[in-house]
Design a protein around this motif. Structure first.
Motif, PDB file in Angstrom:
ATOM      1  N   GLU A   1     -61.785 -57.063   7.891  1.00 20.26           N
ATOM      2  CA  GLU A   1     -62.969 -57.635   8.532  1.00 20.26           C
ATOM      3  C   GLU A   1     -64.238 -57.281   7.767  1.00 20.26           C
ATOM      4  O   GLU A   1     -65.136 -58.119   7.612  1.00 20.26           O
ATOM      5  CB  GLU A   1     -63.078 -57.140   9.976  1.00 20.26           C
TER       6      GLU A   1
ATOM      7  N   THR B   1     -66.054 -69.609   1.785  1.00 16.79           N
ATOM      8  CA  THR B   1     -65.590 -70.093   3.086  1.00 16.79           C
ATOM      9  C   THR B   1     -64.135 -70.552   3.010  1.00 16.79           C
ATOM     10  O   THR B   1     -63.418 -70.497   4.009  1.00 16.79           O
ATOM     11  CB  THR B   1     -66.487 -71.236   3.603  1.00 16.79           C
TER      12      THR B   1
ATOM     13  N   GLY C   1     -71.257 -63.788   9.211  1.00 17.57           N
ATOM     14  CA  GLY C   1     -70.076 -63.426   9.988  1.00 17.57           C
ATOM     15  C   GLY C   1     -68.848 -63.371   9.116  1.00 17.57           C
ATOM     16  O   GLY C   1     -68.883 -62.848   8.004  1.00 17.57           O
ATOM     17  N   LEU C   2     -67.753 -63.921   9.608  1.00 17.78           N
ATOM     18  CA  LEU C   2     -66.488 -63.889   8.890  1.00 17.78           C
ATOM     19  C   LEU C   2     -66.455 -65.022   7.867  1.00 17.78           C
ATOM     20  O   LEU C   2     -65.979 -66.126   8.138  1.00 17.78           O
ATOM     21  CB  LEU C   2     -65.321 -63.995   9.872  1.00 17.78           C
TER      22      LEU C   2
ATOM     23  N   THR D   1     -61.412 -68.521   5.218  1.00 12.26           N
ATOM     24  CA  THR D   1     -60.659 -69.297   6.205  1.00 12.26           C
ATOM     25  C   THR D   1     -59.159 -69.119   6.017  1.00 12.26           C
ATOM     26  O   THR D   1     -58.398 -69.018   6.990  1.00 12.26           O
ATOM     27  CB  THR D   1     -61.045 -70.783   6.115  1.00 12.26           C
TER      28      THR D   1
ATOM     29  N   SER E   1     -68.782 -63.675  15.462  1.00 16.10           N
ATOM     30  CA  SER E   1     -68.832 -62.582  14.493  1.00 16.10           C
ATOM     31  C   SER E   1     -70.175 -62.398  13.796  1.00 16.10           C
ATOM     32  O   SER E   1     -70.357 -61.436  13.047  1.00 16.10           O
ATOM     33  CB  SER E   1     -67.764 -62.814  13.413  1.00 16.10           C
TER      34      SER E   1
ATOM     35  N   GLN F   1     -61.066 -69.360  16.028  1.00 12.74           N
ATOM     36  CA  GLN F   1     -62.394 -69.944  15.860  1.00 12.74           C
ATOM     37  C   GLN F   1     -63.409 -69.245  16.762  1.00 12.74           C
ATOM     38  O   GLN F   1     -64.554 -69.003  16.357  1.00 12.74           O
ATOM     39  CB  GLN F   1     -62.364 -71.442  16.174  1.00 12.74           C
TER      40      GLN F   1
ATOM     41  N   ARG G   1     -64.364 -66.059  15.138  1.00 14.80           N
ATOM     42  CA  ARG G   1     -65.273 -66.293  14.016  1.00 14.80           C
ATOM     43  C   ARG G   1     -66.688 -66.601  14.497  1.00 14.80           C
ATOM     44  O   ARG G   1     -67.668 -66.071  13.968  1.00 14.80           O
ATOM     45  CB  ARG G   1     -64.746 -67.454  13.171  1.00 14.80           C
TER      46      ARG G   1
ATOM     47  N   LEU H   1     -58.209 -65.902   7.591  1.00 12.54           N
ATOM     48  CA  LEU H   1     -58.179 -66.007   9.051  1.00 12.54           C
ATOM     49  C   LEU H   1     -56.955 -66.784   9.525  1.00 12.54           C
ATOM     50  O   LEU H   1     -56.396 -66.478  10.589  1.00 12.54           O
ATOM     51  CB  LEU H   1     -59.470 -66.667   9.547  1.00 12.54           C
TER      52      LEU H   1
ATOM     53  N   LEU I   1     -64.694 -59.482   4.838  1.00 11.73           N
ATOM     54  CA  LEU I   1     -65.105 -60.823   5.226  1.00 11.73           C
ATOM     55  C   LEU I   1     -66.574 -60.906   5.612  1.00 11.73           C
ATOM     56  O   LEU I   1     -67.233 -61.928   5.375  1.00 11.73           O
ATOM     57  CB  LEU I   1     -64.249 -61.305   6.401  1.00 11.73           C
ATOM     58  N   ASN I   2     -67.108 -59.856   6.244  1.00 14.51           N
ATOM     59  CA  ASN I   2     -68.496 -59.934   6.735  1.00 14.51           C
ATOM     60  C   ASN I   2     -69.498 -59.167   5.874  1.00 14.51           C
ATOM     61  O   ASN I   2     -70.616 -58.909   6.290  1.00 14.51           O
ATOM     62  CB  ASN I   2     -68.590 -59.500   8.201  1.00 14.51           C
TER      63      ASN I   2
END
Length: 440
Positions: free
Chosen positions: A164, A127, A363-364, A131, A348, A342, A345, A134, A167-168
């Motif tokens: 993306e 995370t 999600g992300l 973050t 997502s 946010q 996110r 992002l 991230l996911n």
């Protein structure tokens, strides 16, 4: 109810620990009820405190009350069943905080565990990495639609994999922590220092699980790549990136991205049954070894001093319970991102398994666990859970200093599941809690 024991964590099982024992934050935060009857725990009797009253959550609309005695009972019964040396629980609600500490920082002795103890938080580290990426998207340094090949041309098929999808967990890239090579190395030379490029080399020798975007598979490889990209974009080591962007601004004074195997003091030692190779595809020990553990004739291994570099930006972080709570609240309520990012996110989240409605969602770089948003983490010896619900104002952090348990369960995630089941009415409670993957 939160659902079965094997679905509370969103990334578990073969991704279980940050794997190699690995990543307890993987895809199936499967946690669930504990079934052992052992009475062996090495910890002292636990203690609990509440910031206001005996049931801090009682006045929160839509929540069921949970008293100090019930919270203490949940922790002690699970700790004894799973033979845990120590457990810490921090529950924050608008009515106050409740805490439970059980046992000691060392198996069979040592100081009582406290909220000030530092532990390895495994895949919760993801995370942080996600973050930062992002934030860099917000700043126009990178786009979610960019191909990873723009930043790392060595990635097989990287022209078709987006930021993306890293991230996911939908890139399809092989998870290096599922390789026999890594697990054998962790058993034979646990203090070895790994470089990110060495980890990627392990992954890139294996074919992808599926074409980009055509499935979900929890993979630490994604987040090692993202960590390297974050360094490239900011032009500084990832330790400095995290400090400047996250730890400093949010006041996380007891959160560390380490460059060695040392933990800051005070800290809790970590233990695991079996080896990384033994628990690589199934964290549960064979039945005869589980029986020996229950009888006290098989002791867990002290794995505190293993070098976490093999998990790097996917799971090598260290924190205290209070810092995890502050961080997961910032994740859930948007303190770490601007309002527009946010919103992206929070929109997502997708099911990790579309055939199982109500299951965990990812999600992300964040998991959705019923009403809670956050992550779980597991490195050999440590399991942690962090979740926060902006709507009700409930935040829950749990860590345990033995992982996995002899029966393969994620101790902290299991305790978290029981607490959430007790607090949220059945209609609101998560069907499953995305877990750590095997870090994480």
């Amino acid at each position: 109810m939160l659902g079965s024991a094997r679905t509370f964590g969103a990334h578990r099982r073969r991704h279980r620990y940050l794997r190699a024992a690995a990543l307890a934050a993987a895809v199936a935060l499967a946690i669930g009820a504990c079934s052992s009857n052992s009475d062996e725990g090495s910890g002292a009797a636990g203690s609990s405190t509440a910031g206001s009253g005996t049931s801090a959550a009682a006045s929160v609309t839509g929540l069921l009350p949970i008293g100090n005695a019930e919270l203490q009972s949940i922790v002690e019964s699970t700790a004894k069943e799973l033979m845990l040396p120590g457990v810490v629980v921090l529950l924050r609600t608008p009515s106050g905080d409740q805490t439970v500490t059980y046992g000691t920082t060392e198996r069979g002795g040592g100081a009582p565990v406290t909220l000030d103890d530092h532990v390895r938080v495994g895949s919760n580290t993801k995370t942080w990495t996600g973050t930062v990426i992002l934030q860099q998207v917000q700043e126009g340094k990178i786009a979610l639609t960019d191909p990873v090949s723009k930043y790392r041309p060595d990635v097989p098929g990287g022209d078709g994999i987006t930021i993306e999808q890293l991230l996911n967990m939908r890139s399809g890239l092989f998870n290096y922590s599922e390789t026999l090579e890594l697990n054998e190395a962790l058993d034979q030379d646990p203090q070895r220092t790994w470089t990110p490029d060495q980890l990627l080399a392990l992954a890139f020798t294996h074919p992808p699980y599926f074409p980009p975007g055509q499935g979900y598979h929890y993979s630490n490889t994604n987040f090692v790549l993202l960590g390297l990209i974050a360094e490239q974009l900011d032009g500084k080591p990832l330790q400095e990136v995290f400090q400047d962007r996250l730890f400093g601004p949010l006041g996380l004074k007891n959160t560390v991205f380490p460059d060695s195997n040392a933990l800051p003091t005070p800290y809790s030692r970590g233990y695991m049954y079996g080896t990384n190779v033994q628990t690589m595809t199934d964290p549960a020990l064979p039945a005869e070894m589980q029986a020996e553990a229950k009888a006290g004739t098989l002791a867990p291994n002290d794995v505190t001093d293993g070098n976490p570099s093999w998990a790097w930006s996917a799971g090598s972080g260290i924190a205290t319970a209070n810092d995890l709570a502050t961080w997961v609240e910032a994740l859930a309520d948007g303190k770490a991102l601007d309002a527009e990012m946010q919103a992206v996110r929070m929109a997502s989240f997708q099911p990790t398994d579309p055939t199982k409605p109500g299951g965990p969602e990812y999600g992300l770089a964040m998991a959705k666990m019923g009403p809670l948003y956050g992550h779980t983490g597991e490195l050999p010896g440590y399991n942690s859970f962090m979740g926060s619900d902006p709507e009700s104002g409930v935040t829950l952090v749990v860590w345990a200093n033995l992982a996995p348990a002899a029966n393969g369960q994620d101790p902290a995630s299991g305790i978290a599941k029981t607490i959430v089941d007790a607090m949220f009415p059945p209609a609101a409670a998560p069907a499953s809690i995305p877990a750590p993957a095997p870090t994480s």
